[in-house]
Motif scaffolding. Structure first.
Motif, mmCIF file in Angstrom:
data_model
loop_
_atom_site.group_PDB
_atom_site.id
_atom_site.type_symbol
_atom_site.label_atom_id
_atom_site.label_comp_id
_atom_site.label_asym_id
_atom_site.label_seq_id
_atom_site.Cartn_x
_atom_site.Cartn_y
_atom_site.Cartn_z
ATOM 1 N N ARG A 20 1.439 1.925 16.892
ATOM 2 C CA ARG A 20 2.534 2.903 16.960
ATOM 3 C C ARG A 20 3.915 2.242 17.061
ATOM 4 N N ARG A 21 4.026 0.994 16.820
ATOM 5 C CA ARG A 21 5.297 0.299 17.007
ATOM 6 C C ARG A 21 6.375 0.686 16.001
ATOM 7 N N GLY A 22 6.084 1.120 14.802
ATOM 8 C CA GLY A 22 7.090 1.451 13.783
ATOM 9 C C GLY A 22 7.312 2.949 13.600
ATOM 10 N N VAL A 23 6.745 3.767 14.476
ATOM 11 C CA VAL A 23 6.841 5.214 14.318
ATOM 12 C C VAL A 23 8.289 5.689 14.410
ATOM 13 N N SER A 24 9.058 5.197 15.324
ATOM 14 C CA SER A 24 10.457 5.619 15.491
ATOM 15 C C SER A 24 11.289 5.300 14.255
ATOM 16 N N ALA A 25 11.074 4.154 13.691
ATOM 17 C CA ALA A 25 11.830 3.777 12.492
ATOM 18 C C ALA A 25 11.474 4.679 11.317
ATOM 19 N N GLU A 27 10.307 7.818 11.531
ATOM 20 C CA GLU A 27 10.862 9.138 11.825
ATOM 21 C C GLU A 27 12.367 9.173 11.545
ATOM 22 N N PHE A 28 13.063 8.128 11.948
ATOM 23 C CA PHE A 28 14.504 8.067 11.684
ATOM 24 C C PHE A 28 14.776 8.054 10.183
#
Length: 188
Positions: A20-25, A27-28
């Motif tokens: 789940r480490r790249g989920v924020s990127a 989503e952005f």
């Protein structure tokens, strides 16, 4: 003796999907274009609303100044029109048109244009000619009285042209009764 494991063990495919480490990127990256579009649209809409409110204020103010003047000279009328330009600031006045007219009703209720003036001369605002017969509601212009018609038109062009690429034309027409005389006379 404890068993030693290699720290550089390759990840399996199932572990990759649970990471789940790249989920924020991600989503952005999906939301940023929508948010930028929303922001630009709100900025353009706000600017258009400000231009429309300034036009309303301009039509009201210009008409009010003329309604307080018993005799209107050409010099005074030029000053009034230039005040109108100033009231539209900071918006460009290249697509601004102002029309002032005195409309007189006779005893039978026939409404006739006593005088009219358009500014600038080639403006896109509809200005009735002197002597033209117009129809104004009797509640606004009763028989044997007069009103000042203040009409303004403004073609708003968004500086961004992102959400509103085409020109929007705002129009405002106000009728004001003369304050200090029965009608506003025009003197050269």
């Amino acid at each position: 003796m404890p068993r030693m494991t290699s720290p550089a063990r390759p990840k399996r495919l199932s572990q990759f999907w649970r990471d789940r480490r790249g989920v924020s990127a991600v989503e952005f990256a999906l939301l940023a274009p929508v948010l930028v579009l929303f922001y630009c649209g709100m900025a353009e809409l706000t600017q258009a609303m400000m231009a429309q409110r300034r036009l309303n204020h301009l039509a009201s103010s210009v008409g009010d100044v003329v309604a307080r003047t018993p005799e209107l000279t050409d010099a005074r009328l030029d000053d009034v029109f230039h005040v109108g330009d100033t009231l539209m600031s900071p918006f460009s006045t290249t697509k601004l048109g102002i029309c002032l007219a005195s409309i007189v009703s006779d005893a039978t209720g026939k409404d006739t244009v006593d005088w009219s003036q358009k500014y600038p001369a080639g403006a896109a605002v509809d200005c009735p000619a002197k002597g033209a017969v117009v129809s104004i509601d009797a509640g606004v212009l009763p028989a044997s009285q007069s009103v000042v018609m203040s009409k303004a038109s403004y073609g708003y062009v968004s500086p961004l042209k992102f959400v509103m690429p085409a020109e929007i034309v705002f129009n405002r027409t106000l009728y004001l009764r003369p304050r200090l005389s029965d009608k506003i006379t025009r003197v050269p």
